[in-house]
Write an enzyme that holds these catalytic residues in place. Sequence first.
Site, PDB file in Angstrom:
ATOM      1  N   CYS A  24       0.688  -1.336  -0.008  1.00 27.47           N
ATOM      2  CA  CYS A  24       0.026  -0.008   0.150  1.00 27.47           C
ATOM      3  C   CYS A  24       0.766   1.292  -0.013  1.00 27.47           C
ATOM      4  CB  CYS A  24      -0.920  -0.025   1.048  1.00 27.47           C
ATOM      5  SG  CYS A  24      -2.366  -1.198   1.222  1.00 27.47           S
ATOM      6  N   HIS A  68     -11.479  10.367  -9.593  1.00 24.45           N
ATOM      7  CA  HIS A  68     -10.367  10.192 -10.625  1.00 24.45           C
ATOM      8  C   HIS A  68      -9.205  11.295 -10.168  1.00 24.45           C
ATOM      9  CE1 HIS A  68     -12.956   7.969 -12.920  1.00 24.45           C
ATOM     10  NE2 HIS A  68     -12.006   7.595 -13.519  1.00 24.45           N
ATOM     11  N   GLU A 107     -13.197   0.240   0.292  1.00 24.58           N
ATOM     12  CA  GLU A 107     -12.271   0.167  -0.607  1.00 24.58           C
ATOM     13  C   GLU A 107     -12.177  -0.904  -1.559  1.00 24.58           C
ATOM     14  OE1 GLU A 107      -8.436   2.353   1.435  1.00 24.58           O
ATOM     15  OE2 GLU A 107      -8.290   0.114   1.501  1.00 24.58           O
TER      16      GLU A 107
END
Length: 117
Positions: A24, A68, A107
Amino acid sequence: MIIYKTFSFDSAHYLPHVPAGHKCGGMHGHTYTLKVFLAGTPEIESGWILDYTDLKNGIRPIIDLLDHKLLNEISGLENPTAEQLSIWLWKKIKPIFPGLCKIELNETPGTGVIYEG
């Protein structure tokens, strides 16, 4: 009574405080799912706590800040864990919808956080 609406957005991030080599720590992305819960009493005339269109229109500008985007570049999200993102979202949503009682942020389909302020 509690109503809810689900939203989704795609964002990239990395976690700067994980141990070296943690997956991560590198740039990656998620298709997040956000579920917004509002508590209230249905109005007598409309029968609604809130029109879902009003909820959608109130949340959409917040989603647009994230969709985005690289989350790390957004003020307050320099360490954009799901936990920190849920707190950030709460602070944006609560002033618009005082009946906010919970958010659920995923997530992935199997990983997420529930935050109740």
